[in-house]
Scaffold this motif. Structure first.
Motif, PDB file in Angstrom:
ATOM      1  N   PHE A  22       0.845  -1.193   0.000  1.00  0.00           N
ATOM      2  CA  PHE A  22       0.000   0.000   0.000  1.00  0.00           C
ATOM      3  C   PHE A  22       0.881   1.244   0.000  1.00  0.00           C
ATOM      4  CE2 PHE A  22      -2.631   2.711   3.171  1.00  0.00           C
ATOM      5  CZ  PHE A  22      -3.236   3.429   2.158  1.00  0.00           C
ATOM      6  N   SER A  23       0.587   2.177  -0.916  1.00  0.00           N
ATOM      7  CA  SER A  23       1.300   3.453  -0.908  1.00  0.00           C
ATOM      8  C   SER A  23       0.334   4.587  -1.206  1.00  0.00           C
ATOM      9  CB  SER A  23       2.448   3.461  -1.917  1.00  0.00           C
ATOM     10  OG  SER A  23       1.956   3.427  -3.237  1.00  0.00           O
ATOM     11  N   VAL A  24       0.671   5.798  -0.717  1.00  0.00           N
ATOM     12  CA  VAL A  24      -0.172   6.971  -0.903  1.00  0.00           C
ATOM     13  C   VAL A  24       0.656   8.138  -1.414  1.00  0.00           C
ATOM     14  CG1 VAL A  24      -1.783   6.300   0.919  1.00  0.00           C
ATOM     15  CG2 VAL A  24       0.083   7.833   1.466  1.00  0.00           C
ATOM     16  N   GLY A  25       0.001   8.981  -2.187  1.00  0.00           N
ATOM     17  CA  GLY A  25       0.604  10.218  -2.671  1.00  0.00           C
ATOM     18  C   GLY A  25      -0.406  11.329  -2.554  1.00  0.00           C
ATOM     19  N   ALA A  26      -0.145  12.316  -1.696  1.00  0.00           N
ATOM     20  CA  ALA A  26      -1.088  13.417  -1.485  1.00  0.00           C
ATOM     21  C   ALA A  26      -1.037  14.373  -2.665  1.00  0.00           C
ATOM     22  CB  ALA A  26      -0.759  14.153  -0.196  1.00  0.00           C
ATOM     23  N   PHE A  27      -2.217  14.869  -3.082  1.00  0.00           N
ATOM     24  CA  PHE A  27      -2.226  15.873  -4.153  1.00  0.00           C
ATOM     25  C   PHE A  27      -3.200  17.005  -3.895  1.00  0.00           C
ATOM     26  CE2 PHE A  27      -5.253  12.723  -5.617  1.00  0.00           C
ATOM     27  CZ  PHE A  27      -6.288  13.458  -6.181  1.00  0.00           C
ATOM     28  N   GLY A  28      -3.922  16.981  -2.792  1.00  0.00           N
ATOM     29  CA  GLY A  28      -4.821  18.076  -2.480  1.00  0.00           C
ATOM     30  C   GLY A  28      -5.099  18.135  -0.997  1.00  0.00           C
ATOM     31  N   LEU A  29      -5.200  19.354  -0.471  1.00  0.00           N
ATOM     32  CA  LEU A  29      -5.433  19.540   0.949  1.00  0.00           C
ATOM     33  C   LEU A  29      -6.177  20.844   1.155  1.00  0.00           C
ATOM     34  CD1 LEU A  29      -4.727  18.624   3.890  1.00  0.00           C
ATOM     35  CD2 LEU A  29      -2.648  19.977   3.674  1.00  0.00           C
ATOM     36  N   CYS A  30      -7.191  20.810   1.999  1.00  0.00           N
ATOM     37  CA  CYS A  30      -7.868  22.041   2.418  1.00  0.00           C
ATOM     38  C   CYS A  30      -8.154  21.896   3.899  1.00  0.00           C
ATOM     39  CB  CYS A  30      -9.132  22.291   1.596  1.00  0.00           C
ATOM     40  SG  CYS A  30     -10.482  21.151   1.938  1.00  0.00           S
ATOM     41  N   ALA A  31      -8.741  22.899   4.486  1.00  0.00           N
ATOM     42  CA  ALA A  31      -8.993  22.871   5.929  1.00  0.00           C
ATOM     43  C   ALA A  31      -9.895  21.715   6.331  1.00  0.00           C
ATOM     44  CB  ALA A  31      -9.600  24.190   6.370  1.00  0.00           C
ATOM     45  N   ASP A  32     -10.779  21.298   5.430  1.00  0.00           N
ATOM     46  CA  ASP A  32     -11.795  20.310   5.795  1.00  0.00           C
ATOM     47  C   ASP A  32     -11.604  18.920   5.203  1.00  0.00           C
ATOM     48  OD1 ASP A  32     -13.132  22.315   7.235  1.00  0.00           O
ATOM     49  OD2 ASP A  32     -14.167  22.979   5.438  1.00  0.00           O
ATOM     50  N   ALA A  33     -10.687  18.758   4.258  1.00  0.00           N
ATOM     51  CA  ALA A  33     -10.534  17.451   3.611  1.00  0.00           C
ATOM     52  C   ALA A  33      -9.164  17.345   2.958  1.00  0.00           C
ATOM     53  CB  ALA A  33     -11.620  17.245   2.560  1.00  0.00           C
ATOM     54  N   HIS A  34      -8.778  16.110   2.653  1.00  0.00           N
ATOM     55  CA  HIS A  34      -7.567  15.910   1.871  1.00  0.00           C
ATOM     56  C   HIS A  34      -7.828  14.867   0.793  1.00  0.00           C
ATOM     57  CE1 HIS A  34      -6.996  12.881   5.119  1.00  0.00           C
ATOM     58  NE2 HIS A  34      -6.449  12.172   4.172  1.00  0.00           N
ATOM     59  N   LEU A  35      -7.044  14.962  -0.275  1.00  0.00           N
ATOM     60  CA  LEU A  35      -7.167  14.063  -1.419  1.00  0.00           C
ATOM     61  C   LEU A  35      -5.845  13.337  -1.597  1.00  0.00           C
ATOM     62  CD1 LEU A  35      -8.577  17.006  -2.224  1.00  0.00           C
ATOM     63  CD2 LEU A  35      -9.261  15.629  -4.165  1.00  0.00           C
ATOM     64  N   PRO A  42      -0.825  -6.124  -6.391  1.00  0.00           N
ATOM     65  CA  PRO A  42      -1.637  -7.340  -6.380  1.00  0.00           C
ATOM     66  C   PRO A  42      -1.492  -8.052  -5.031  1.00  0.00           C
ATOM     67  CG  PRO A  42      -0.498  -7.133  -8.465  1.00  0.00           C
ATOM     68  CD  PRO A  42       0.048  -6.063  -7.557  1.00  0.00           C
ATOM     69  N   GLY A  43      -2.623  -8.409  -4.448  1.00  0.00           N
ATOM     70  CA  GLY A  43      -2.626  -9.024  -3.130  1.00  0.00           C
ATOM     71  C   GLY A  43      -2.492  -8.022  -2.002  1.00  0.00           C
ATOM     72  N   GLY A  44      -2.519  -6.720  -2.323  1.00  0.00           N
ATOM     73  CA  GLY A  44      -2.325  -5.671  -1.322  1.00  0.00           C
ATOM     74  C   GLY A  44      -3.513  -5.488  -0.400  1.00  0.00           C
ATOM     75  N   ILE A  45      -3.207  -4.926   0.766  1.00  0.00           N
ATOM     76  CA  ILE A  45      -4.217  -4.731   1.813  1.00  0.00           C
ATOM     77  C   ILE A  45      -4.028  -3.357   2.446  1.00  0.00           C
ATOM     78  CG2 ILE A  45      -5.069  -5.535   4.062  1.00  0.00           C
ATOM     79  CD1 ILE A  45      -3.731  -8.263   3.381  1.00  0.00           C
ATOM     80  N   ILE A  46      -5.133  -2.628   2.611  1.00  0.00           N
ATOM     81  CA  ILE A  46      -5.170  -1.486   3.512  1.00  0.00           C
ATOM     82  C   ILE A  46      -5.859  -2.032   4.755  1.00  0.00           C
ATOM     83  CG2 ILE A  46      -5.980   0.863   3.945  1.00  0.00           C
ATOM     84  CD1 ILE A  46      -6.147   1.221   0.870  1.00  0.00           C
TER      85      ILE A  46
END
Length: 121
Positions: A22-35, A42-46
């Protein structure tokens, strides 16, 4: 206009909650939410964890097996999304791998067609 390639975002690996592939890359952020863009190998789990805020996972490629508070597993594919409520324990798996976008925070997510941006009609 700018064009973003979610694949080109700097990603960081996440191992918390027994996550795997599992990997993440942030591309948006505001006071109330993030993207964030997420990828699961394959076979990955969060791993199962509580949602910090209302959370929307939109599948962009591949397939996800998602479960919420009751553990019932549903399979969703491209163009489908899962919504979890604040505090709801949830988990995502992908036997084949996936790329998805997650929006998490103070966002209203209604029934399909319920939310209309009047500026676009």
């Amino acid at each position: 206009m700018r064009v973003l390639s979610l694949a080109d975002l700097p990603h960081r690996r996440v191992d918390a909650h027994h996550s795997l592939g599992f990997s993440v890359g942030a591309f948006g952020l505001c006071a109330d939410a993030h993207l964030v863009a997420v990828s699961l190998a394959p076979g990955g789990i969060i791993g199962r964890h509580p949602a910090e805020g209302r959370q929307l996972l939109v599948v962009l490629s591949g397939e996800a097996q998602v479960a919420g508070y009751d553990g019932t597993v549903r399979t969703i594919g491209v163009g489908e999304a899962a919504v979890w409520e604040p505090g709801e324990a949830h988990e995502t798996r992908s036997p084949t791998g996936l790329v998805a976008m997650i929006v998490e925070g103070d966002v209203d997510i209604g029934a399909p067609g319920e939310q209309i941006d009047r500026g676009d009609v």
